[in-house]
Scaffold this motif. Structure first.
Motif, PDB file in Angstrom:
ATOM      1  N   PHE A  63      44.369  57.776  62.803  1.00 29.01           N
ATOM      2  CA  PHE A  63      45.149  56.979  61.691  1.00 29.01           C
ATOM      3  C   PHE A  63      44.406  56.676  60.351  1.00 29.01           C
ATOM      4  O   PHE A  63      44.988  56.809  59.564  1.00 29.01           O
ATOM      5  N   PHE A  64      43.213  56.507  60.443  1.00 26.35           N
ATOM      6  CA  PHE A  64      42.338  56.729  59.066  1.00 26.35           C
ATOM      7  C   PHE A  64      42.537  57.948  58.589  1.00 26.35           C
ATOM      8  O   PHE A  64      42.790  57.878  57.258  1.00 26.35           O
ATOM      9  N   CYS A  65      42.562  59.014  59.038  1.00 25.49           N
ATOM     10  CA  CYS A  65      42.550  60.354  58.460  1.00 25.49           C
ATOM     11  C   CYS A  65      44.125  60.519  57.964  1.00 25.49           C
ATOM     12  O   CYS A  65      44.452  60.963  56.971  1.00 25.49           O
ATOM     13  N   VAL A  66      45.219  60.173  58.901  1.00 25.02           N
ATOM     14  CA  VAL A  66      46.488  60.216  58.264  1.00 25.02           C
ATOM     15  C   VAL A  66      46.828  59.374  57.168  1.00 25.02           C
ATOM     16  O   VAL A  66      47.380  59.925  56.095  1.00 25.02           O
ATOM     17  N   TYR A  67      46.400  57.964  57.072  1.00 22.79           N
ATOM     18  CA  TYR A  67      46.605  57.158  55.876  1.00 22.79           C
ATOM     19  C   TYR A  67      45.824  57.521  54.735  1.00 22.79           C
ATOM     20  O   TYR A  67      45.869  57.700  53.583  1.00 22.79           O
ATOM     21  N   MET A  68      44.505  58.176  54.941  1.00 26.58           N
ATOM     22  CA  MET A  68      43.511  58.617  53.834  1.00 26.58           C
ATOM     23  C   MET A  68      44.092  59.820  53.198  1.00 26.58           C
ATOM     24  O   MET A  68      44.352  59.941  51.914  1.00 26.58           O
ATOM     25  N   MET A  69      44.571  60.924  53.923  1.00 26.45           N
ATOM     26  CA  MET A  69      45.029  61.750  53.272  1.00 26.45           C
ATOM     27  C   MET A  69      46.677  61.939  52.905  1.00 26.45           C
ATOM     28  O   MET A  69      47.285  62.921  52.624  1.00 26.45           O
ATOM     29  N   GLU A  70      47.208  60.737  53.099  1.00 24.39           N
ATOM     30  CA  GLU A  70      48.532  60.283  52.687  1.00 24.39           C
ATOM     31  C   GLU A  70      49.598  61.359  53.621  1.00 24.39           C
ATOM     32  O   GLU A  70      50.586  61.395  53.225  1.00 24.39           O
ATOM     33  N   LEU A  71      49.167  61.578  54.755  1.00 22.50           N
ATOM     34  CA  LEU A  71      50.077  62.400  55.621  1.00 22.50           C
ATOM     35  C   LEU A  71      51.284  61.703  56.163  1.00 22.50           C
ATOM     36  O   LEU A  71      52.528  62.021  56.544  1.00 22.50           O
ATOM     37  N   ASP A  72      51.103  60.255  56.161  1.00 19.64           N
ATOM     38  CA  ASP A  72      52.356  59.487  56.467  1.00 19.64           C
ATOM     39  C   ASP A  72      53.415  59.650  55.650  1.00 19.64           C
ATOM     40  O   ASP A  72      54.622  59.661  55.761  1.00 19.64           O
ATOM     41  N   LYS A  73      53.031  60.229  54.383  1.00 21.51           N
ATOM     42  CA  LYS A  73      54.307  60.191  53.410  1.00 21.51           C
ATOM     43  C   LYS A  73      54.771  61.611  53.484  1.00 21.51           C
ATOM     44  O   LYS A  73      56.079  61.861  52.933  1.00 21.51           O
ATOM     45  N   LYS A  74      54.130  62.427  54.123  1.00 20.18           N
ATOM     46  CA  LYS A  74      54.492  64.139  54.272  1.00 20.18           C
ATOM     47  C   LYS A  74      55.361  64.194  55.558  1.00 20.18           C
ATOM     48  O   LYS A  74      56.355  64.930  55.401  1.00 20.18           O
TER      49      LYS A  74
END
Length: 154
Positions: A63-74
């Motif tokens: 989840f740190f990587c997902v939120y850091m790289m803004e993958l939650d928006k993609k």
């Protein structure tokens, strides 16, 4: 054609800026506590491997990587906020149960007790994270309800 090259310094800047974010700080604290718990249990007399701490650390890193790289928006097909709430509630419950069980059940070896105390602290940090995520969900729902009422009146 768009330039898609990203240097390591760009990722380092994203990492530094995300650590200053409250959610990034909480996730980093979760990762650090899980690492400390694993070290404490590895140094104990019984050489316990804590699957709860390993699982909590892996999910916090994801989840740190997902939120850091803004993958939650993609990747919007996944409800990241609800998934994060589910993760934090489950991890908080497991850490608190594990720490209380180990404090009650086993004798007081130094590394074992330290791992149990850090496990209880990690459970509280995960519970706080679940609370902040639930507040985020609640504010999102209130905003959508307000927008729906405004659209209905117009």
């Amino acid at each position: 054609m768009a330039d898609t090259t990203t240097t390591s310094s760009d990722y380092l800047e994203k990492f530094k800026s995300y650590l200053k974010n409250p959610k990034g700080f909480i996730l980093a604290a979760e990762i650090g506590l899980c690492l400390i718990i694993n070290i404490c249990y590895a140094a104990s007399v019984h050489h316990v491997i804590s699957y709860v701490a390993i699982g909590g650390m892996i999910t916090a890193i994801i989840f740190f990587c997902v939120y850091m790289m803004e993958l939650d928006k993609k990747f919007q097909r996944i409800s990241w906020v609800w998934t994060d709430l589910f993760r934090t509630v489950i991890d908080a419950a497991w850490f608190i149960i594990e720490s209380l069980y180990l404090m009650i059940r086993w004798p007081g070896y130094g590394a074992w007790v330290a791992g149990s105390v850090f496990s209880l602290i990690a459970g509280l940090v995960f519970a706080y994270d679940a609370y902040t995520v639930s507040l985020q969900i609640k504010s999102t729902r209130q905003n959508s309800d307000t927008a729906a009422l405004t659209d209905a009146k117009v």
